[in-house]
Design a protein around this motif. Structure first.
Motif: not given
Length: 94
Positions: A39-40, A46-51, A53-61, A63-64
């Motif tokens: 993912i990183h 791509l040059g865009v953030p996709l995630l 970070h929200d505690g133990r899970v991640v949320r998709l932006t 763009a993602a």
């Protein structure tokens, strides 16, 4: 697309698992560290953030989410085509 395929598959799986990186990694049969690296790497390429970070899970932006929506079908078609070719392959005769 070849370079992106594992990374895109990781993003699609992460979306399907509601941001649970461990579950997505297990579903793909890879260590969580590999999943995170994929993912990183995709974010970097791509040059865009996709995630987010929200505690133990991640949320998709956004763009993602848009990317997942656009690639889910074509990625499945690619996997089906590759499976059809490799499933027919005769290891002794190519």
């Amino acid at each position: 697309m070849g370079v992106f395929a594992p990374q895109l598959r990781a993003l699609v799986e992460l979306a399907a698992r509601n941001g649970h990186m461990t579950d997505a990694a297990a579903s793909l049969g890879v260590p969580q560290s590999s999943m995170s690296r994929r993912i990183h790497a995709l974010e970097q390429q791509l040059g865009v953030p996709l995630l987010i970070h929200d505690g133990r899970v991640v949320r998709l932006t956004r763009a993602a989410t848009d990317l997942v929506r656009g690639i889910r079908g074509p990625l499945e078609e690619l996997e089906l085509a590759l499976n059809a070719v490799t499933g027919r392959a005769d290891p002794e005769h190519g």
